[in-house]
Scaffold this motif. Structure first.
Motif, PDB file in Angstrom:
ATOM      1  N   TRP A   1      27.259 -39.999  11.624  1.00 50.33           N
ATOM      2  CA  TRP A   1      27.606 -39.123  10.507  1.00 50.33           C
ATOM      3  C   TRP A   1      27.719 -37.680  10.978  1.00 50.33           C
ATOM      4  CZ3 TRP A   1      23.626 -35.629   9.521  1.00 50.33           C
ATOM      5  CH2 TRP A   1      22.345 -35.997   9.929  1.00 50.33           C
ATOM      6  N   MET A   2      28.226 -36.810  10.105  1.00 45.05           N
ATOM      7  CA  MET A   2      28.601 -35.480  10.584  1.00 45.05           C
ATOM      8  C   MET A   2      28.012 -34.347   9.752  1.00 45.05           C
ATOM      9  SD  MET A   2      32.564 -35.021   9.404  1.00 45.05           S
ATOM     10  CE  MET A   2      32.970 -34.317   7.807  1.00 45.05           C
ATOM     11  N   LYS A   3      28.021 -33.196  10.391  1.00 46.57           N
ATOM     12  CA  LYS A   3      27.673 -31.934   9.729  1.00 46.57           C
ATOM     13  C   LYS A   3      28.676 -30.885  10.180  1.00 46.57           C
ATOM     14  CE  LYS A   3      24.225 -29.195  11.133  1.00 46.57           C
ATOM     15  NZ  LYS A   3      22.857 -28.676  11.363  1.00 46.57           N
ATOM     16  N   TYR A   4      29.158 -30.064   9.257  1.00 44.66           N
ATOM     17  CA  TYR A   4      29.990 -28.931   9.657  1.00 44.66           C
ATOM     18  C   TYR A   4      29.394 -27.652   9.066  1.00 44.66           C
ATOM     19  CZ  TYR A   4      32.318 -29.422   5.064  1.00 44.66           C
ATOM     20  OH  TYR A   4      32.584 -29.514   3.715  1.00 44.66           O
ATOM     21  N   SER A   5      29.661 -26.536   9.724  1.00 46.80           N
ATOM     22  CA  SER A   5      28.923 -25.312   9.401  1.00 46.80           C
ATOM     23  C   SER A   5      29.819 -24.083   9.401  1.00 46.80           C
ATOM     24  CB  SER A   5      27.785 -25.097  10.412  1.00 46.80           C
ATOM     25  OG  SER A   5      26.911 -26.205  10.444  1.00 46.80           O
ATOM     26  N   PHE A   6      29.477 -23.169   8.485  1.00 45.93           N
ATOM     27  CA  PHE A   6      30.028 -21.815   8.464  1.00 45.93           C
ATOM     28  C   PHE A   6      28.943 -20.909   9.059  1.00 45.93           C
ATOM     29  CE2 PHE A   6      31.755 -24.257   5.011  1.00 45.93           C
ATOM     30  CZ  PHE A   6      33.045 -23.823   4.774  1.00 45.93           C
ATOM     31  N   THR A   7      29.063 -20.522  10.296  1.00 39.68           N
ATOM     32  CA  THR A   7      27.989 -19.745  10.926  1.00 39.68           C
ATOM     33  C   THR A   7      28.240 -18.252  10.902  1.00 39.68           C
ATOM     34  OG1 THR A   7      28.877 -19.807  13.194  1.00 39.68           O
ATOM     35  CG2 THR A   7      27.564 -21.696  12.466  1.00 39.68           C
ATOM     36  N   PHE A   8      29.435 -17.823  10.488  1.00 37.25           N
ATOM     37  CA  PHE A   8      29.723 -16.387  10.439  1.00 37.25           C
ATOM     38  C   PHE A   8      29.333 -15.766   9.098  1.00 37.25           C
ATOM     39  CE2 PHE A   8      32.868 -17.810  13.666  1.00 37.25           C
ATOM     40  CZ  PHE A   8      32.399 -17.038  14.720  1.00 37.25           C
TER      41      PHE A   8
ATOM     42  N   LEU B   1      28.034 -34.305  15.320  1.00 40.49           N
ATOM     43  CA  LEU B   1      27.893 -35.721  15.011  1.00 40.49           C
ATOM     44  C   LEU B   1      26.476 -36.169  15.337  1.00 40.49           C
ATOM     45  CD1 LEU B   1      31.211 -37.247  16.434  1.00 40.49           C
ATOM     46  CD2 LEU B   1      30.645 -36.853  14.028  1.00 40.49           C
ATOM     47  N   PHE B   2      25.894 -36.985  14.452  1.00 35.20           N
ATOM     48  CA  PHE B   2      24.555 -37.531  14.634  1.00 35.20           C
ATOM     49  C   PHE B   2      24.624 -39.055  14.608  1.00 35.20           C
ATOM     50  CE2 PHE B   2      24.078 -33.303  12.999  1.00 35.20           C
ATOM     51  CZ  PHE B   2      22.965 -32.795  13.658  1.00 35.20           C
ATOM     52  N   LEU B   3      23.726 -39.680  15.331  1.00 38.42           N
ATOM     53  CA  LEU B   3      23.690 -41.138  15.443  1.00 38.42           C
ATOM     54  C   LEU B   3      22.316 -41.661  15.043  1.00 38.42           C
ATOM     55  CD1 LEU B   3      25.106 -43.309  18.312  1.00 38.42           C
ATOM     56  CD2 LEU B   3      22.661 -43.473  17.786  1.00 38.42           C
ATOM     57  N   GLN B   4      22.293 -42.758  14.295  1.00 37.63           N
ATOM     58  CA  GLN B   4      21.055 -43.457  13.942  1.00 37.63           C
ATOM     59  C   GLN B   4      21.275 -44.957  14.045  1.00 37.63           C
ATOM     60  OE1 GLN B   4      20.420 -40.909  10.129  1.00 37.63           O
ATOM     61  NE2 GLN B   4      18.409 -41.822  10.541  1.00 37.63           N
TER      62      GLN B   4
ATOM     63  N   SER C   1      15.759 -45.593  12.500  1.00 37.57           N
ATOM     64  CA  SER C   1      15.404 -44.584  13.502  1.00 37.57           C
ATOM     65  C   SER C   1      15.707 -43.213  12.935  1.00 37.57           C
ATOM     66  CB  SER C   1      16.180 -44.791  14.809  1.00 37.57           C
ATOM     67  OG  SER C   1      17.505 -44.291  14.682  1.00 37.57           O
ATOM     68  N   ASP C   2      15.165 -42.183  13.559  1.00 39.02           N
ATOM     69  CA  ASP C   2      15.539 -40.823  13.213  1.00 39.02           C
ATOM     70  C   ASP C   2      16.902 -40.508  13.823  1.00 39.02           C
ATOM     71  OD1 ASP C   2      13.212 -40.350  11.795  1.00 39.02           O
ATOM     72  OD2 ASP C   2      12.132 -39.613  13.558  1.00 39.02           O
ATOM     73  N   PRO C   3      17.626 -39.508  13.284  1.00 42.54           N
ATOM     74  CA  PRO C   3      18.937 -39.171  13.852  1.00 42.54           C
ATOM     75  C   PRO C   3      18.796 -38.394  15.157  1.00 42.54           C
ATOM     76  CG  PRO C   3      18.409 -37.690  12.033  1.00 42.54           C
ATOM     77  CD  PRO C   3      17.326 -38.721  12.068  1.00 42.54           C
ATOM     78  N   VAL C   4      19.775 -38.557  16.024  1.00 48.31           N
ATOM     79  CA  VAL C   4      19.868 -37.759  17.246  1.00 48.31           C
ATOM     80  C   VAL C   4      21.259 -37.132  17.305  1.00 48.31           C
ATOM     81  CG1 VAL C   4      18.171 -39.067  18.554  1.00 48.31           C
ATOM     82  CG2 VAL C   4      20.572 -39.765  18.625  1.00 48.31           C
ATOM     83  N   LEU C   5      21.320 -35.915  17.809  1.00 46.13           N
ATOM     84  CA  LEU C   5      22.595 -35.220  17.981  1.00 46.13           C
ATOM     85  C   LEU C   5      23.346 -35.857  19.145  1.00 46.13           C
ATOM     86  CD1 LEU C   5      24.470 -32.791  17.264  1.00 46.13           C
ATOM     87  CD2 LEU C   5      23.170 -31.473  18.954  1.00 46.13           C
ATOM     88  N   ILE C   6      24.591 -36.276  18.899  1.00 53.57           N
ATOM     89  CA  ILE C   6      25.368 -36.956  19.934  1.00 53.57           C
ATOM     90  C   ILE C   6      26.556 -36.121  20.402  1.00 53.57           C
ATOM     91  CG2 ILE C   6      26.865 -38.213  18.322  1.00 53.57           C
ATOM     92  CD1 ILE C   6      25.385 -39.721  21.528  1.00 53.57           C
ATOM     93  N   TYR C   7      26.980 -35.116  19.578  1.00 52.64           N
ATOM     94  CA  TYR C   7      28.169 -34.325  19.935  1.00 52.64           C
ATOM     95  C   TYR C   7      28.226 -33.089  19.063  1.00 52.64           C
ATOM     96  CZ  TYR C   7      33.158 -33.030  20.093  1.00 52.64           C
ATOM     97  OH  TYR C   7      34.346 -32.344  20.215  1.00 52.64           O
ATOM     98  N   GLU C   8      28.707 -31.983  19.618  1.00 52.28           N
ATOM     99  CA  GLU C   8      28.977 -30.783  18.825  1.00 52.28           C
ATOM    100  C   GLU C   8      30.203 -30.075  19.359  1.00 52.28           C
ATOM    101  OE1 GLU C   8      25.634 -28.147  18.780  1.00 52.28           O
ATOM    102  OE2 GLU C   8      25.022 -28.734  20.796  1.00 52.28           O
ATOM    103  N   VAL C   9      30.890 -29.379  18.460  1.00 49.65           N
ATOM    104  CA  VAL C   9      32.138 -28.717  18.821  1.00 49.65           C
ATOM    105  C   VAL C   9      32.170 -27.332  18.192  1.00 49.65           C
ATOM    106  CG1 VAL C   9      33.405 -29.708  16.851  1.00 49.65           C
ATOM    107  CG2 VAL C   9      34.654 -28.978  18.892  1.00 49.65           C
TER     108      VAL C   9
END
Length: 305
Positions: free
Chosen positions: A228-235, A139-142, A188-196
């Motif tokens: 807002w959010m980002k989700y990823s396939f890292t494998f 999750l990112f916050l602006q 403002s620029d986005p900042v990372l607020i949470y990751e799971v």
């Protein structure tokens, strides 16, 4: 991809922003699925199970299947898929699986998603060296200037068909807004607020309280923040990152949280505060937002339900 009717089926399958990352994760990474047992938690009409089968999977368990999924499997000469119309919580599998694939995300990552179902399936059925796709969320916050719409949202209650409903303003301001905004409203620029990490998170990890600091990039008023959010396939061989950003989110929307009052800010001012989210269920999330500047201190409470 939980399909309940034909119109919903078509809308989902046409939504490339939603579907294409899953298709790419499968078709461009066949080495992850060859000779593996796969669990698809939201199979719908069977698109992903068919692609998984064609990518060399040994067997696929397809949950929440459509009434017509079996016919579509037969049409594509697919015989290594076991379909269930029910969710994984209502089914007992007779073996462990190597990969779980699921569109677990919702708005703000978890709201009206399938995260609880995924965690249950992971803990019960995933092999120790198994994989989850997608496996990461952020999750990112602006900060934003959205005064015109905020004012419209509030002044609507001054006279509703000639009836004074101003009492509602104090409640409406605490209502999160599921909506994208224009790029020029971001100040403002986005900042990372949470990751799971879905490979190891618990239900308790879905709640958080984290601090933030953003730097204002112009002389402006700050009326709230957008998350807002980002989700990823890292494998996958090359990581697949899906950004559901503040100004272009066709399906999973960002969350706008308004302050009690707008804050005047100058370029390079620092806006500090904290964002806390209490995950109660996929349909009920409590949010606490604080913001601090040299002159202003505000705390807001919101509820997604």
């Amino acid at each position: 991809m939980d399909c309940n009717n034909f119109l919903n089926d078509e809308d989902i399958l046409k939504d490339q922003n939603r579907i294409q990352p899953f298709v790419n994760a499968i078709t461009l990474n066949k080495h992850l699925f060859k000779d593996k047992v796969i669990l698809d938690l939201n199979s719908g009409l069977g698109l992903l199970p068919i692609l998984l089968s064609k990518s060399g999977a040994k067997h696929i368990f397809a949950m929440k299947a459509h009434d017509h999924t079996q016919k579509i499997l037969e049409l594509n000469k697919i015989s290594n898929v076991t379909i269930h119309k029910k969710s994984i919580k209502e089914v007992e599998l007779d073996c462990k699986v190597d990969v779980i694939i699921s569109a677990w995300m919702g708005n703000m990552l978890f709201y009206r998603g399938n995260i609880q179902e995924l965690i249950t399936a992971r803990d019960k059925y995933l092999n120790k060296d198994g994989l989850i796709l997608p496996d990461k969320g952020q999750l990112f916050l602006q900060s934003i200037e959205d005064g015109e719409y905020r004012e419209q949202k509030l002044t609507f209650w001054d006279s509703v068909y000639g009836v004074n409903m101003k009492w509602m303003k104090q409640w409406v301001i605490h209502e999160p807004l599921l909506e994208s905004i224009k790029q020029d409203q971001l100040n403002s620029d986005p900042v990372l607020i949470y990751e799971v990490d879905l490979m190891k998170c618990t239900l308790e990890d879905l709640s958080f309280s984290n601090s933030y600091q953003v730097k204002i990039n112009r002389q402006d008023f700050v009326t709230g923040v957008i998350v807002w959010m980002k989700y990823s396939f890292t494998f996958t061989h090359l990581p697949i990152n899906v950004i559901m950003g503040p100004s272009k989110s066709p399906f999973w929307k960002p969350i706008i949280l308004y302050f009690n009052e707008e804050i005047p800010a100058s370029k390079d001012d620092k806006l500090k505060g904290s964002l806390a989210m209490k995950f109660i269920s996929e349909d009920l999330i409590d949010i606490k937002l604080s913001v601090h500047t040299k002159q202003y201190h505000q705390i807001q409470y919101f509820r997604l339900n």
